[in-house]
Design a protein around this motif. Structure first.
Motif, PDB file in Angstrom:
ATOM      1  N   ILE A 195       0.845  -1.202   0.000  1.00 47.10           N
ATOM      2  CA  ILE A 195       0.000   0.000   0.000  1.00 47.10           C
ATOM      3  C   ILE A 195       0.879   1.251   0.000  1.00 47.10           C
ATOM      4  O   ILE A 195       0.625   2.210  -0.738  1.00 47.10           O
ATOM      5  CB  ILE A 195      -0.942   0.009   1.221  1.00 47.10           C
ATOM      6  CG1 ILE A 195      -1.902  -1.178   1.163  1.00 47.10           C
ATOM      7  CG2 ILE A 195      -1.746   1.321   1.265  1.00 47.10           C
ATOM      8  CD1 ILE A 195      -2.751  -1.342   2.421  1.00 47.10           C
TER       9      ILE A 195
ATOM     10  N   ASP B 110       2.301   1.950  -3.380  1.00 49.50           N
ATOM     11  CA  ASP B 110       1.300   2.498  -4.301  1.00 49.50           C
ATOM     12  C   ASP B 110       0.959   3.948  -3.974  1.00 49.50           C
ATOM     13  O   ASP B 110       0.684   4.749  -4.874  1.00 49.50           O
ATOM     14  CB  ASP B 110       0.033   1.628  -4.293  1.00 49.50           C
ATOM     15  CG  ASP B 110       0.155   0.425  -5.223  1.00 49.50           C
ATOM     16  OD1 ASP B 110       1.090   0.396  -6.039  1.00 49.50           O
ATOM     17  OD2 ASP B 110      -0.702  -0.478  -5.145  1.00 49.50           O
TER      18      ASP B 110
ATOM     19  N   TYR C  83      -2.815   5.958  -5.443  1.00 57.16           N
ATOM     20  CA  TYR C  83      -3.890   6.550  -4.638  1.00 57.16           C
ATOM     21  C   TYR C  83      -3.581   8.037  -4.470  1.00 57.16           C
ATOM     22  O   TYR C  83      -2.522   8.394  -3.943  1.00 57.16           O
ATOM     23  CB  TYR C  83      -3.983   5.877  -3.266  1.00 57.16           C
ATOM     24  CG  TYR C  83      -4.153   4.391  -3.336  1.00 57.16           C
ATOM     25  CD1 TYR C  83      -5.323   3.827  -3.842  1.00 57.16           C
ATOM     26  CD2 TYR C  83      -3.141   3.539  -2.901  1.00 57.16           C
ATOM     27  CE1 TYR C  83      -5.477   2.453  -3.908  1.00 57.16           C
ATOM     28  CE2 TYR C  83      -3.291   2.162  -2.971  1.00 57.16           C
ATOM     29  CZ  TYR C  83      -4.461   1.629  -3.478  1.00 57.16           C
ATOM     30  OH  TYR C  83      -4.608   0.265  -3.552  1.00 57.16           O
TER      31      TYR C  83
ATOM     32  N   LEU D 256     -11.991  -2.527  -0.379  1.00 60.03           N
ATOM     33  CA  LEU D 256     -11.344  -2.322  -1.673  1.00 60.03           C
ATOM     34  C   LEU D 256      -9.887  -2.782  -1.633  1.00 60.03           C
ATOM     35  O   LEU D 256      -9.404  -3.468  -2.550  1.00 60.03           O
ATOM     36  CB  LEU D 256     -11.400  -0.839  -2.055  1.00 60.03           C
ATOM     37  CG  LEU D 256     -10.632  -0.431  -3.313  1.00 60.03           C
ATOM     38  CD1 LEU D 256     -11.240  -1.081  -4.545  1.00 60.03           C
ATOM     39  CD2 LEU D 256     -10.623   1.087  -3.478  1.00 60.03           C
ATOM     40  N   LEU D 257      -9.183  -2.424  -0.566  1.00 59.91           N
ATOM     41  CA  LEU D 257      -7.773  -2.789  -0.461  1.00 59.91           C
ATOM     42  C   LEU D 257      -7.604  -4.306  -0.324  1.00 59.91           C
ATOM     43  O   LEU D 257      -6.700  -4.892  -0.918  1.00 59.91           O
ATOM     44  CB  LEU D 257      -7.131  -2.080   0.725  1.00 59.91           C
ATOM     45  CG  LEU D 257      -7.034  -0.553   0.619  1.00 59.91           C
ATOM     46  CD1 LEU D 257      -6.543   0.043   1.931  1.00 59.91           C
ATOM     47  CD2 LEU D 257      -6.124  -0.137  -0.520  1.00 59.91           C
TER      48      LEU D 257
ATOM     49  N   ARG E 259      -9.537  -6.592  -1.484  1.00 59.83           N
ATOM     50  CA  ARG E 259      -9.800  -7.200  -2.794  1.00 59.83           C
ATOM     51  C   ARG E 259      -8.628  -6.949  -3.741  1.00 59.83           C
ATOM     52  O   ARG E 259      -8.224  -7.833  -4.497  1.00 59.83           O
ATOM     53  CB  ARG E 259     -11.099  -6.634  -3.368  1.00 59.83           C
ATOM     54  CG  ARG E 259     -11.563  -7.327  -4.642  1.00 59.83           C
ATOM     55  CD  ARG E 259     -13.016  -7.027  -4.950  1.00 59.83           C
ATOM     56  NE  ARG E 259     -13.278  -5.618  -5.144  1.00 59.83           N
ATOM     57  CZ  ARG E 259     -14.017  -4.873  -4.314  1.00 59.83           C
ATOM     58  NH1 ARG E 259     -14.545  -5.414  -3.219  1.00 59.83           N
ATOM     59  NH2 ARG E 259     -14.210  -3.595  -4.556  1.00 59.83           N
ATOM     60  N   ARG E 260      -8.078  -5.759  -3.699  1.00 58.25           N
ATOM     61  CA  ARG E 260      -6.992  -5.396  -4.608  1.00 58.25           C
ATOM     62  C   ARG E 260      -5.753  -6.250  -4.392  1.00 58.25           C
ATOM     63  O   ARG E 260      -5.101  -6.689  -5.343  1.00 58.25           O
ATOM     64  CB  ARG E 260      -6.646  -3.921  -4.428  1.00 58.25           C
ATOM     65  CG  ARG E 260      -5.479  -3.442  -5.290  1.00 58.25           C
ATOM     66  CD  ARG E 260      -5.153  -1.993  -5.005  1.00 58.25           C
ATOM     67  NE  ARG E 260      -4.073  -1.529  -5.839  1.00 58.25           N
ATOM     68  CZ  ARG E 260      -4.210  -1.070  -7.081  1.00 58.25           C
ATOM     69  NH1 ARG E 260      -5.406  -1.026  -7.627  1.00 58.25           N
ATOM     70  NH2 ARG E 260      -3.174  -0.674  -7.773  1.00 58.25           N
ATOM     71  N   TYR E 261      -5.417  -6.483  -3.112  1.00 58.57           N
ATOM     72  CA  TYR E 261      -4.192  -7.202  -2.797  1.00 58.57           C
ATOM     73  C   TYR E 261      -4.418  -8.683  -2.506  1.00 58.57           C
ATOM     74  O   TYR E 261      -3.472  -9.403  -2.188  1.00 58.57           O
ATOM     75  CB  TYR E 261      -3.471  -6.527  -1.631  1.00 58.57           C
ATOM     76  CG  TYR E 261      -3.121  -5.092  -1.929  1.00 58.57           C
ATOM     77  CD1 TYR E 261      -2.173  -4.779  -2.903  1.00 58.57           C
ATOM     78  CD2 TYR E 261      -3.758  -4.036  -1.288  1.00 58.57           C
ATOM     79  CE1 TYR E 261      -1.864  -3.456  -3.210  1.00 58.57           C
ATOM     80  CE2 TYR E 261      -3.457  -2.714  -1.580  1.00 58.57           C
ATOM     81  CZ  TYR E 261      -2.514  -2.435  -2.556  1.00 58.57           C
ATOM     82  OH  TYR E 261      -2.219  -1.121  -2.858  1.00 58.57           O
TER      83      TYR E 261
ATOM     84  N   VAL F   1      -9.001   6.357  -8.280  1.00 55.72           N
ATOM     85  CA  VAL F   1      -7.821   5.530  -8.071  1.00 55.72           C
ATOM     86  C   VAL F   1      -7.241   5.175  -9.420  1.00 55.72           C
ATOM     87  O   VAL F   1      -7.914   4.629 -10.279  1.00 55.72           O
ATOM     88  CB  VAL F   1      -8.176   4.234  -7.301  1.00 55.72           C
ATOM     89  CG1 VAL F   1      -6.945   3.354  -7.167  1.00 55.72           C
ATOM     90  CG2 VAL F   1      -8.729   4.562  -5.931  1.00 55.72           C
TER      91      VAL F   1
ATOM     92  N   THR G 225      -4.735   3.278 -12.155  1.00 52.95           N
ATOM     93  CA  THR G 225      -4.285   1.905 -12.354  1.00 52.95           C
ATOM     94  C   THR G 225      -2.810   1.829 -12.030  1.00 52.95           C
ATOM     95  O   THR G 225      -2.018   2.601 -12.537  1.00 52.95           O
ATOM     96  CB  THR G 225      -4.508   1.463 -13.809  1.00 52.95           C
ATOM     97  OG1 THR G 225      -5.897   1.574 -14.103  1.00 52.95           O
ATOM     98  CG2 THR G 225      -4.056   0.022 -14.002  1.00 52.95           C
ATOM     99  N   SER G 226      -2.447   0.906 -11.174  1.00 53.17           N
ATOM    100  CA  SER G 226      -1.047   0.771 -10.789  1.00 53.17           C
ATOM    101  C   SER G 226      -0.207   0.328 -11.967  1.00 53.17           C
ATOM    102  O   SER G 226      -0.581  -0.566 -12.710  1.00 53.17           O
ATOM    103  CB  SER G 226      -0.920  -0.259  -9.659  1.00 53.17           C
ATOM    104  OG  SER G 226       0.431  -0.484  -9.371  1.00 53.17           O
TER     105      SER G 226
ATOM    106  N   PRO H 166       1.992  -3.777 -10.614  1.00 56.24           N
ATOM    107  CA  PRO H 166       1.112  -4.668  -9.874  1.00 56.24           C
ATOM    108  C   PRO H 166       1.857  -5.364  -8.749  1.00 56.24           C
ATOM    109  O   PRO H 166       3.053  -5.645  -8.840  1.00 56.24           O
ATOM    110  CB  PRO H 166       0.644  -5.675 -10.930  1.00 56.24           C
ATOM    111  CG  PRO H 166       1.645  -5.575 -12.033  1.00 56.24           C
ATOM    112  CD  PRO H 166       2.115  -4.154 -12.024  1.00 56.24           C
TER     113      PRO H 166
END
Length: 231
Positions: A12, A15, A21, A31-32, A34-36, A217, A219-220, A223
């Motif tokens: 986090i 990112d 972010y 959200l976090l 699910r993302r990670y 947010v 897109t990273s 990843p």
């Protein structure tokens, strides 16, 4: 396998520093998680750590949000680094090991070689490794941790211009290592003080005068490597 909170925290933080972010945007646990690809428990622990570090704030009715540091706070970080980096160099001269010296000398050789070639991206990475290794050579976990946090926050708040003369910068790195190798703490401190002062001059604030508080947010571009997080 349970992914440790410190690995989620690192992901986090990286990112946030990369701008995935935006400042002021909400960071919801769901959200976090699910993302990670983790549960909400390590996310909750990671957010508490990031709040203690100053990357996250908790707002009433909004929850966890990316912090919005002021220009004064950003300026203070550079001043803190100008005080602590010389201290770390002086301590390294007193406490370094031969292993530290070997790595530092190798980085200086690479840096000097790349500076002649003009490889700016390589130089930035090498410079980061140099300063991290020197901090570790100080033999002070507290100082090493504090300098690492400063580097993360400075990278988040500032864009860094390539030095006009990278060879000169790496000559300073070489001088620091020579002083550390001789155990000359005052010389190491003096060269590092000059070096950090010059480095601060090429930092440009990313968010002068503040910024919006959009919850978008991005897109990273990097990843998260979940394989690495599982170790």
């Amino acid at each position: 396998m349970r992914i440790p909170a410190h690995s989620v925290c690192t992901a986090i933080r990286d990112d946030i520093v990369a701008g995935v972010y935006e400042r002021g945007s909400r960071l919801t646990e769901e959200l976090l998680a699910r993302r990670y690809g983790v549960s909400r428990v390590p996310v909750r622990e990671a957010l508490r750590t990031l709040e203690a570090e100053g990357f996250v704030v908790t707002r009433r009715h909004a929850g966890a949000c990316v912090a919005e540091p002021t220009e004064q706070e950003a300026s203070d970080l550079l001043e803190m680094r100008m005080l602590l980096e010389p201290l770390g160099a002086a301590r390294a001269a007193q406490r370094r090991t031969e292993a530290h010296l070997k790595v530092l000398r190798g980085l200086v050789r690479l840096g000097q070689e790349r500076s002649r070639r003009g490889s700016s991206e390589d130089l930035r990475s090498l410079g980061g490794w140099f300063h991290e290794t020197l901090a570790q050579a100080s033999g002070s976990p507290a100082l090493t941790s504090t300098l690492a946090q400063l580097r993360h926050k400075i990278a988040w708040m500032y864009a860094v211009e390539a030095p006009a003369n990278p060879a000169e910068s790496w000559a300073e790195h070489g001088g620091i290592v020579d002083a550390v190798a001789r155990g000359d703490s005052e010389r190491a401190r003096a060269i590092m003080a000059l070096h950090t002062e010059r480095a601060s001059a090429v930092h440009r604030l990313r968010f002068p005068g503040g910024g919006d508080r959009s919850e978008r947010v991005r897109t990273s571009q990097h990843p998260v490597n979940m394989t690495g997080l599982r170790h």
